[in-house]
Design an enzyme around this catalytic site. Structure first.
Site, PDB file in Angstrom:
ATOM      1  N   ASN A  10       0.722  -1.211   0.029  1.00  0.00           N
ATOM      2  CA  ASN A  10      -0.149  -0.105  -0.015  1.00  0.00           C
ATOM      3  C   ASN A  10       0.970   1.133  -0.137  1.00  0.00           C
ATOM      4  O   ASN A  10       1.466   1.518   0.906  1.00  0.00           O
ATOM      5  CB  ASN A  10      -0.975  -0.018   1.236  1.00  0.00           C
ATOM      6  CG  ASN A  10      -1.657   1.030   1.458  1.00  0.00           C
ATOM      7  OD1 ASN A  10      -1.940   2.054   0.422  1.00  0.00           O
ATOM      8  ND2 ASN A  10      -2.239   1.340   2.442  1.00  0.00           N
ATOM      9  N   TRP A  11       0.976   1.692  -1.137  1.00  0.00           N
ATOM     10  CA  TRP A  11       1.849   2.864  -1.047  1.00  0.00           C
ATOM     11  C   TRP A  11       1.471   4.208  -0.406  1.00  0.00           C
ATOM     12  O   TRP A  11       2.140   4.985  -0.262  1.00  0.00           O
ATOM     13  CB  TRP A  11       2.329   3.212  -2.870  1.00  0.00           C
ATOM     14  CG  TRP A  11       3.069   2.196  -3.417  1.00  0.00           C
ATOM     15  CD1 TRP A  11       3.467   0.819  -3.217  1.00  0.00           C
ATOM     16  CD2 TRP A  11       3.706   2.282  -4.893  1.00  0.00           C
ATOM     17  NE1 TRP A  11       4.319   0.308  -3.867  1.00  0.00           N
ATOM     18  CE2 TRP A  11       4.392   1.171  -5.007  1.00  0.00           C
ATOM     19  CE3 TRP A  11       3.398   3.205  -5.855  1.00  0.00           C
ATOM     20  CZ2 TRP A  11       4.660   1.107  -6.416  1.00  0.00           C
ATOM     21  CZ3 TRP A  11       4.076   3.067  -7.190  1.00  0.00           C
ATOM     22  CH2 TRP A  11       4.623   1.841  -7.329  1.00  0.00           C
ATOM     23  N   LYS A  12       0.305   4.251  -0.146  1.00  0.00           N
ATOM     24  CA  LYS A  12      -0.477   5.316   0.306  1.00  0.00           C
ATOM     25  C   LYS A  12      -0.237   6.747  -0.581  1.00  0.00           C
ATOM     26  O   LYS A  12      -0.018   6.637  -1.645  1.00  0.00           O
ATOM     27  CB  LYS A  12       0.217   5.526   2.009  1.00  0.00           C
ATOM     28  CG  LYS A  12      -0.166   4.219   2.506  1.00  0.00           C
ATOM     29  CD  LYS A  12       0.014   4.446   4.347  1.00  0.00           C
ATOM     30  CE  LYS A  12      -0.349   3.092   4.719  1.00  0.00           C
ATOM     31  NZ  LYS A  12      -0.258   3.206   6.309  1.00  0.00           N
ATOM     32  N   HIS A  96      -9.657   1.213   4.622  1.00  0.00           N
ATOM     33  CA  HIS A  96      -8.321   1.219   5.457  1.00  0.00           C
ATOM     34  C   HIS A  96      -8.690   2.345   6.575  1.00  0.00           C
ATOM     35  O   HIS A  96      -9.531   3.066   6.444  1.00  0.00           O
ATOM     36  CB  HIS A  96      -7.486   1.900   4.352  1.00  0.00           C
ATOM     37  CG  HIS A  96      -6.044   1.928   5.027  1.00  0.00           C
ATOM     38  ND1 HIS A  96      -5.571   2.784   5.928  1.00  0.00           N
ATOM     39  CD2 HIS A  96      -4.963   0.909   4.812  1.00  0.00           C
ATOM     40  CE1 HIS A  96      -4.200   2.430   6.236  1.00  0.00           C
ATOM     41  NE2 HIS A  96      -4.143   1.384   5.747  1.00  0.00           N
ATOM     42  N   GLU A  98      -7.022   4.804   7.797  1.00  0.00           N
ATOM     43  CA  GLU A  98      -6.952   6.176   7.463  1.00  0.00           C
ATOM     44  C   GLU A  98      -8.091   6.688   6.706  1.00  0.00           C
ATOM     45  O   GLU A  98      -8.348   7.981   6.938  1.00  0.00           O
ATOM     46  CB  GLU A  98      -5.610   6.240   6.884  1.00  0.00           C
ATOM     47  CG  GLU A  98      -4.153   6.285   7.430  1.00  0.00           C
ATOM     48  CD  GLU A  98      -3.124   5.560   6.806  1.00  0.00           C
ATOM     49  OE1 GLU A  98      -3.143   5.519   5.320  1.00  0.00           O
ATOM     50  OE2 GLU A  98      -2.250   5.148   7.419  1.00  0.00           O
ATOM     51  N   GLU A 165      -5.521  -5.046  10.260  1.00  0.00           N
ATOM     52  CA  GLU A 165      -4.412  -3.739  10.652  1.00  0.00           C
ATOM     53  C   GLU A 165      -4.882  -3.060  11.865  1.00  0.00           C
ATOM     54  O   GLU A 165      -5.718  -2.275  11.839  1.00  0.00           O
ATOM     55  CB  GLU A 165      -4.807  -2.938   9.479  1.00  0.00           C
ATOM     56  CG  GLU A 165      -4.327  -3.541   8.141  1.00  0.00           C
ATOM     57  CD  GLU A 165      -3.513  -2.409   7.143  1.00  0.00           C
ATOM     58  OE1 GLU A 165      -2.544  -2.920   6.602  1.00  0.00           O
ATOM     59  OE2 GLU A 165      -4.330  -1.430   6.872  1.00  0.00           O
ATOM     60  N   GLY A 171       2.098   2.352  10.828  1.00  0.00           N
ATOM     61  CA  GLY A 171       3.238   3.536  10.923  1.00  0.00           C
ATOM     62  C   GLY A 171       3.878   3.874  12.112  1.00  0.00           C
ATOM     63  O   GLY A 171       4.615   4.864  12.162  1.00  0.00           O
ATOM     64  N   SER A 203       3.275  -2.233  10.434  1.00  0.00           N
ATOM     65  CA  SER A 203       4.607  -2.055  10.610  1.00  0.00           C
ATOM     66  C   SER A 203       5.394  -3.547  10.553  1.00  0.00           C
ATOM     67  O   SER A 203       6.228  -4.155  11.032  1.00  0.00           O
ATOM     68  CB  SER A 203       4.869  -1.890  12.029  1.00  0.00           C
ATOM     69  OG  SER A 203       4.457  -0.268  12.346  1.00  0.00           O
TER      70      SER A 203
END
Ligand code: 13P
Length: 247
Positions: A10-12, A96, A98, A165, A171, A203
């Protein structure tokens, strides 16, 4: 039955054309067509064309990080499942943390996005996870169960991918221990089809991947920061491919 092993990056909101090209080249060089674990990258929308051109015909799949719950219409700034399919996406990340925390996506909206992705022929990677406060209050199963049930109440899970997650591990450099993750994965597995691929994310990196991937209900990883470094990402992929889990 052997469940699919998958390592997805997941490159975000990271990358640019030059950095993406270098990263994809390095992944393709190191991946070497080895299909013992599937490999995918989920990239920002503007780079789907670039990534699709580079990865078409290779063993690395690609996808997006979000999708509209609407099929088409006057939804400024949104991207539909059909558009993602048009760019060759196999996967799309849905729900997700976020998106849930920073952009206010509700369980209901996540369920609608999941349904839209499935209808559009994409494989959703549905993310669930608890916050640290929820874990410390002993509410982990209640929270991830609620997030998953919201989706299952309106869609069949089909061949979608599930990702556990924990928010406190994303992160932060603080991954769940293999035992902590396994306990939640085993709980989640009771709710989805037995062949479901369940990823761990938070992580995950080369140094901790083997321990996590050795757990019986952890089928792969959803990788954030470590997916931006080809050697880290490839090491996780190799760890996933070298451990065969047969159920
Ligand atoms: P990190 O691997 O950077 O903790 O991110 C995990 C994640 O959010 C993947 O979706």
């Amino acid at each position: 039955m052997t469940r699919t092993r998958l390592v997805a990056g997941n490159w975000k909101m990271h990358g640019n054309r030059a950095a993406n090209a270098a990263l994809l080249d390095a992944i393709l060089r190191g991946q070497g067509g080895d299909a013992s674990a599937e490999c995918a990258v989920c990239v920002p929308f503007p780079y789907l064309a670039q990534v699709g051109e580079r990865l078409r015909g290779t063993a690395v799949a690609w996808g997006a990080q979000n999708v509209s719950e609407h099929a088409q219409g006057a939804y400024t700034g949104e991207v539909s499942a059909a558009m993602l399919a048009d760019f060759g996406c196999k996967y799309v990340i849905v729900g997700h943390s976020e998106r849930r925390q920073l952009f206010g996506e509700s369980d209901g909206q996540v369920a609608a996005k999941f349904a839209a992705a499935r209808k559009g022929g994409l494989t959703p990677i549905l993310c669930v996870g608890e916050t640290l406060a929820e874990r410390e209050a002993g509410r982990t199963e209640q929270v991830v169960g609620r997030q998953l049930d919201a989706v299952l109440s309106s869609s069949s899970f089909g061949d979608a991918v599930l990702a556990y997650e924990p928010v406190w591990a994303i992160g932060t450099g603080r991954n769940a221990t293999p035992e902590q993750a396994q306990a939640v994965h085993a709980f989640l597995r009771t709710k989805v089809p037995s062949e479901t691929c369940i990823l761990y994310g938070g992580s995950m990196k080369a140094a901790n991947a083997a321990g996590l991937l050795a757990m019986p209900d952890i089928d792969g990883g959803l990788i954030g920061g470590a997916s931006l470094a080809a050697e880290e990402f490839l090491a996780i992929l190799r760890a996933a491919g070298s451990i065969r889990v047969t159920t």
